[in-house]
Scaffold this motif. Structure first.
Motif, mmCIF file in Angstrom:
data_model
loop_
_atom_site.group_PDB
_atom_site.id
_atom_site.type_symbol
_atom_site.label_atom_id
_atom_site.label_comp_id
_atom_site.label_asym_id
_atom_site.label_seq_id
_atom_site.Cartn_x
_atom_site.Cartn_y
_atom_site.Cartn_z
ATOM 1 N N LYS A 3 0.829 -1.258 0.074
ATOM 2 C CA LYS A 3 0.003 0.140 0.122
ATOM 3 C C LYS A 3 0.997 1.185 0.048
ATOM 4 N N VAL A 4 0.882 2.311 -1.059
ATOM 5 C CA VAL A 4 1.592 3.307 -1.105
ATOM 6 C C VAL A 4 0.932 4.619 -0.581
ATOM 7 N N LEU A 5 -0.352 4.753 -0.861
ATOM 8 C CA LEU A 5 -1.279 5.918 -0.369
ATOM 9 C C LEU A 5 -2.280 5.450 0.466
ATOM 10 N N ALA A 26 9.691 12.266 0.965
ATOM 11 C CA ALA A 26 11.058 11.698 0.462
ATOM 12 C C ALA A 26 10.746 10.636 -0.625
ATOM 13 N N ASN A 27 11.875 10.368 -1.365
ATOM 14 C CA ASN A 27 11.671 9.425 -2.459
ATOM 15 C C ASN A 27 10.948 8.202 -1.985
ATOM 16 N N GLY A 28 9.723 7.949 -2.921
ATOM 17 C CA GLY A 28 8.690 6.952 -2.662
ATOM 18 C C GLY A 28 7.683 7.056 -1.577
ATOM 19 N N ALA A 29 7.555 8.295 -1.318
ATOM 20 C CA ALA A 29 6.704 8.971 -0.286
ATOM 21 C C ALA A 29 5.121 8.739 -0.944
ATOM 22 N N GLY A 30 5.261 8.789 -2.270
ATOM 23 C CA GLY A 30 3.881 8.560 -3.216
ATOM 24 C C GLY A 30 3.494 9.744 -3.920
ATOM 25 N N LYS A 31 4.446 10.699 -3.902
ATOM 26 C CA LYS A 31 4.068 12.094 -4.758
ATOM 27 C C LYS A 31 3.456 11.516 -6.355
ATOM 28 N N SER A 32 4.532 11.022 -6.873
ATOM 29 C CA SER A 32 4.091 10.900 -8.285
ATOM 30 C C SER A 32 2.965 9.886 -8.415
ATOM 31 N N THR A 33 2.762 8.916 -7.576
ATOM 32 C CA THR A 33 1.430 8.159 -7.638
ATOM 33 C C THR A 33 0.433 8.945 -7.576
ATOM 34 N N LEU A 34 0.325 9.956 -6.633
ATOM 35 C CA LEU A 34 -0.997 10.804 -6.398
ATOM 36 C C LEU A 34 -1.082 11.660 -7.656
ATOM 37 N N PHE A 78 4.898 15.440 -16.092
ATOM 38 C CA PHE A 78 5.340 14.178 -15.078
ATOM 39 C C PHE A 78 6.616 14.503 -14.949
ATOM 40 N N GLN A 79 7.182 13.597 -13.952
ATOM 41 C CA GLN A 79 8.731 13.491 -13.514
ATOM 42 C C GLN A 79 9.289 13.088 -14.479
ATOM 43 N N ASP A 80 9.157 12.093 -15.316
ATOM 44 C CA ASP A 80 9.588 11.468 -16.587
ATOM 45 C C ASP A 80 8.849 11.759 -17.845
ATOM 46 N N SER A 107 9.028 19.126 -5.632
ATOM 47 C CA SER A 107 10.444 19.528 -5.723
ATOM 48 C C SER A 107 11.011 18.971 -4.520
ATOM 49 N N HIS A 108 12.354 18.549 -4.831
ATOM 50 C CA HIS A 108 13.227 17.976 -3.656
ATOM 51 C C HIS A 108 14.158 19.244 -3.074
ATOM 52 N N ARG A 109 14.253 20.434 -4.048
ATOM 53 C CA ARG A 109 15.027 21.510 -3.573
ATOM 54 C C ARG A 109 14.000 22.482 -2.709
ATOM 55 N N ALA A 143 19.380 1.051 0.097
ATOM 56 C CA ALA A 143 18.298 1.120 -0.795
ATOM 57 C C ALA A 143 17.057 0.357 -0.180
ATOM 58 N N ARG A 144 15.864 0.493 -0.734
ATOM 59 C CA ARG A 144 14.771 -0.389 -0.276
ATOM 60 C C ARG A 144 15.026 -2.035 -0.392
ATOM 61 N N PRO A 145 14.805 -2.808 0.379
ATOM 62 C CA PRO A 145 15.180 -4.287 0.325
ATOM 63 C C PRO A 145 14.778 -4.972 -0.793
ATOM 64 N N ALA A 159 11.515 0.114 -13.434
ATOM 65 C CA ALA A 159 10.269 1.135 -13.823
ATOM 66 C C ALA A 159 9.495 1.370 -12.684
ATOM 67 N N SER A 160 9.398 0.520 -11.667
ATOM 68 C CA SER A 160 8.422 0.764 -10.670
ATOM 69 C C SER A 160 8.994 1.287 -9.508
ATOM 70 N N LEU A 161 10.275 1.743 -9.438
ATOM 71 C CA LEU A 161 10.911 2.282 -8.525
ATOM 72 C C LEU A 161 10.815 3.931 -8.372
ATOM 73 N N SER A 162 10.780 4.492 -7.083
ATOM 74 C CA SER A 162 10.683 5.762 -7.216
ATOM 75 C C SER A 162 12.047 6.363 -7.683
ATOM 76 N N GLY A 163 12.146 7.865 -7.948
ATOM 77 C CA GLY A 163 13.473 8.415 -8.338
ATOM 78 C C GLY A 163 14.603 8.129 -7.706
ATOM 79 N N GLY A 164 14.435 8.372 -6.382
ATOM 80 C CA GLY A 164 15.817 8.176 -5.482
ATOM 81 C C GLY A 164 16.468 6.890 -5.493
ATOM 82 N N THR A 165 15.221 5.856 -5.465
ATOM 83 C CA THR A 165 15.690 4.636 -5.357
ATOM 84 C C THR A 165 16.533 4.205 -6.835
HETATM 85 N N1 LIG Z 1 3.815 0.862 -11.069
HETATM 86 C C1 LIG Z 1 4.251 0.537 -9.800
HETATM 87 N N2 LIG Z 1 4.414 -0.832 -9.280
HETATM 88 C C2 LIG Z 1 4.617 -0.988 -8.137
HETATM 89 N N3 LIG Z 1 4.951 -0.124 -7.243
HETATM 90 C C3 LIG Z 1 4.916 0.965 -7.577
HETATM 91 C C4 LIG Z 1 4.578 1.371 -8.965
HETATM 92 N N4 LIG Z 1 4.571 3.023 -9.026
HETATM 93 C C5 LIG Z 1 5.239 3.372 -7.860
HETATM 94 N N5 LIG Z 1 5.535 2.316 -7.041
HETATM 95 C C6 LIG Z 1 6.027 2.350 -5.508
HETATM 96 O O1 LIG Z 1 5.192 3.586 -4.904
HETATM 97 C C7 LIG Z 1 5.796 4.217 -4.022
HETATM 98 C C8 LIG Z 1 5.734 5.567 -4.260
HETATM 99 O O2 LIG Z 1 6.233 5.688 -5.392
HETATM 100 P P1 LIG Z 1 6.240 7.290 -6.096
HETATM 101 O O3 LIG Z 1 6.925 7.306 -7.526
HETATM 102 O O4 LIG Z 1 4.807 7.849 -5.971
HETATM 103 O O5 LIG Z 1 7.076 8.169 -4.914
HETATM 104 P P2 LIG Z 1 7.719 9.781 -5.224
HETATM 105 O O6 LIG Z 1 7.020 10.362 -3.803
HETATM 106 O O7 LIG Z 1 7.217 10.122 -6.417
HETATM 107 O O8 LIG Z 1 9.273 9.551 -5.008
HETATM 108 P P3 LIG Z 1 10.396 10.410 -5.877
HETATM 109 O O9 LIG Z 1 10.692 11.475 -4.798
HETATM 110 O O10 LIG Z 1 11.553 9.695 -5.706
HETATM 111 O O11 LIG Z 1 10.014 10.690 -7.228
HETATM 112 C C9 LIG Z 1 7.433 3.588 -4.383
HETATM 113 O O12 LIG Z 1 7.727 2.672 -3.154
HETATM 114 C C10 LIG Z 1 7.261 2.949 -5.546
HETATM 115 O O13 LIG Z 1 8.333 1.945 -5.867
#
Ligand SMILES: Nc1ncnc2c1ncn2[C@@H]1O[C@H](COP(=O)(O)OP(=O)(O)OP(=O)(O)O)[C@@H](O)[C@H]1O
Ligand SMILES: [Mg+2]
Length: 511
Positions: free
Chosen positions: A25-27, A45-53, A92-94, A205-207, A392-394, A402-408
């Motif tokens: 669960k990410v959000l 932080a990286n992986g907090a769920g911003k881009s997913t939102l 988008f981020q990318d 932004s991270h800045r 890094a995330r375990p 492709a499913s990792l956040s930018g920082g990871t």
């Molecule tokens: N398609 C996907 N499948 C599985 N996990 C995903 C997917 N997209 C994102 N995640 C996971 O959801 C979590 C949130 O990712 P997200 O990209 O939203 O983070 P973020 O806050 O934008 O981070 P960053 O600052 O690094 O860009 C991360 O743990 C990521 O690995």
């Protein structure tokens, strides 16, 4: 309570968004509100769920629960076309761009103004492209192919694409990561103007410095939950960083603290020149030191490291590794000699989507790439060791990058090159897109490797805070030439910026 009471100024309202990927669960019920006439920073932080939102709000992926409203009307989240019709513009981020299409085609991407008979009206489109680029203060020929553009120019094409047409809400997911301070300022003017005309802006932004300069309010997410919302000017940097990380951010010591071993350089560059890019660049890089190549974007830094590695061929000059001049170079040969480059554009040049972290790391690691079926376990072990060292995330070794956040993803890139046990590590923007906590971790790792394993590090960085934190020595480039070398107490932000922009004279002139 009426809708008016809840939303005096309209805008974007996100309520109770939940999202899982598989079992993760990410959000966890995220709320956010961006009023019209407001710039609202979304931090975490990286992986907090911003881009997913962002992807949920823009209809790219479906939420498991929750709702999004614009000006009080519930948004249909079933497609990105619906979100766009409702007035949401997004970068988008990318940003997915089409490398083989030109700038204009990318900006309109499927929405080209049609002339009679359904033909593309190229002339009219070019005018509209020119006008949106002009608003951004960017001089790019609409007929250039996107693959021929720099990273920063591509970012502007994505921004232009978002701003073309009508919208009420603008969402920018780390738009400035690859922009120069000057380009970022131009973008901020556009964003402020958008707000002042009643638009709602969500800005990621991270800045933290630019967040405080630009945002009216901030919302911080941690592990997919709201942890803070407040006025930007009332929240200190420390407070924001602490909310993001769930701990205090330690003070970093400057430089590696190891002391370079000056008997023999790990890498020497002599009179290196590449027509139109840089001229007569000479320096030595010693084991155990971190040298940062600073300067404005476009000053030739990336081209220098690419030429050192043999990705480009110099017009004159030489590169010497362990006492040997290397005329013919290339990434493979250089890697065998212990010189590797982690590139700036990690998604295009550093990582291959569709493969796991371990597979990506294995692509570069010697020893993992030869033994047929034994390979996978060796590969995974090597990868896991490197990723552990980077905290890094375990599961980063096992899942699709492709499913990792930018920082990871950035940690996987680093792990990939560290797994080759280099003597000299060249890095182009090593913490691009990385949160403040991870950035401090990456700095600590590089410093430890320099100090304890005598790794020679040459990093290109546009992040002035990073330059002074990381460097034992700074080489400043300006317009393709080395303009200054600074060390010790000379390495101030002011002195570096002055050398980069050519304003030293003003700096040293008597008042
Ligand atoms: N398609 C996907 N499948 C599985 N996990 C995903 C997917 N997209 C994102 N995640 C996971 O959801 C979590 C949130 O990712 P997200 O990209 O939203 O983070 P973020 O806050 O934008 O981070 P960053 O600052 O690094 O860009 C991360 O743990 C990521 O690995
Ligand atoms: Mg993100």
């Amino acid at each position: 309570m009426t809708t008016e009471d809840r939303q005096p100024r309209g805008g974007l309202r996100v309520e109770g968004i939940e999202k899982s990927f598989g079992a993760v669960k990410v959000l966890h019920g995220v709320d956010a509100e961006v009023a019209r006439g407001e710039i609202h920073a979304l931090l975490g932080a990286n992986g907090a769920g911003k881009s997913t939102l962002v992807k949920i709000v823009t209809g790219v992926i479906a939420p498991d629960a929750g709702a999004v409203e614009i000006d009080g009307a519930r948004l249909d989240l079933s497609s990105s076309a619906k979100a766009r019709e409702a007035g949401i513009a997004v970068v988008f981020q990318d940003p997915p761009l089409f490398p083989d299409l030109d700038v204009g085609e990318n900006i309109f991407a499927g929405r080209y103004p049609k002339a009679r008979l359904g033909l593309l009206d190229r002339k009219q489109s070019r005018e509209r492209v020119r006008s949106v680029l002009a608003r951004l203060g960017i001089d790019i020929d609409p007929r250039m192919l996107v693959k021929d553009l720099s990273v920063a120019e591509r970012e502007f094409v994505a921004i232009a694409r978002a701003l073309e047409g009508e919208s009420r809400v603008l969402i920018l997911d780390e738009p400035t990561a690859s922009l120069t301070p000057d380009e970022a300022r131009r973008l901020f003017d556009v964003v402020r103007n958008y707000r002042d005309h009643g638009g709602a802006v969500m800005f990621i932004s991270h800045r933290l410095d630019e967040v405080q300069a630009l945002a009216d309010r901030v919302t911080v997410l941690r592990d997919g939950r709201n942890v803070f919302t407040g006025l930007a000017r009332e929240a200190s940097r420390e407070q924001i960083a602490e909310a993001m990380l769930g701990r205090k951010l330690g003070l970093e010591a400057r430089g590696s603290g190891g002391g370079a071993d000056r008997r023999e350089p790990a890498l020497s560059v002599r009179g290196l020149s590449l027509f139109r890019h840089f001229d007569e660049v000479s320096f030595d890089l010693y084991p155990g030191e971190i040298v940062v190549l600073a300067g404005l974007v476009g000053s030739g830094r990336t081209e220098v490291v690419e030429t050192v590695l043999g990705l480009r061929t110099q017009d004159s000059g030489s590169v010497i590794v362990a006492g040997r001049e290397l005329r013919r170079r290339g990434p493979r040969r250089m890697a065998r000699l212990g010189v590797v480059l982690a590139p700036e554009d990690r998604d295009a040049q550093g990582l291959v989507a569709g493969f796991s972290g371990a597979e990506n790391i294995g692509m570069a690691a010697p020893g993992a790439s030869r033994w047929g079926f034994l390979l996978r376990r060796v590969e995974r072990d090597i990868a896991q060791r490197q990723l552990n060292a980077l905290a890094a995330r375990p599961d980063a070794a096992d899942v699709d990058v492709a499913s990792l956040s930018g920082g990871t993803r950035q940690k996987v890139v680093l792990a990939k090159w560290l797994a080759t046990h280099p003597k000299a590590l060249l890095l182009d923007e090593p913490t691009h897109g990385v949160d403040v906590g991870t950035k401090a971790e990456i700095h600590a790792i590089l410093k430890r490797l320099a100090r304890e394993q005598r790794l020679a590090v040459l990093a290109v960085s546009s992040d002035i805070e990073e330059v002074v934190q990381l460097a034992d020595r700074v080489l400043v480039m300006r317009r393709g030439r080395l303009a200054a070398e600074l060390a010790g107490s000379e390495m101030t932000e002011r002195a570096i910026l002055a050398a980069a922009s050519g304003a030293e004279d003003e700096l040293t002139a008597p008042a």
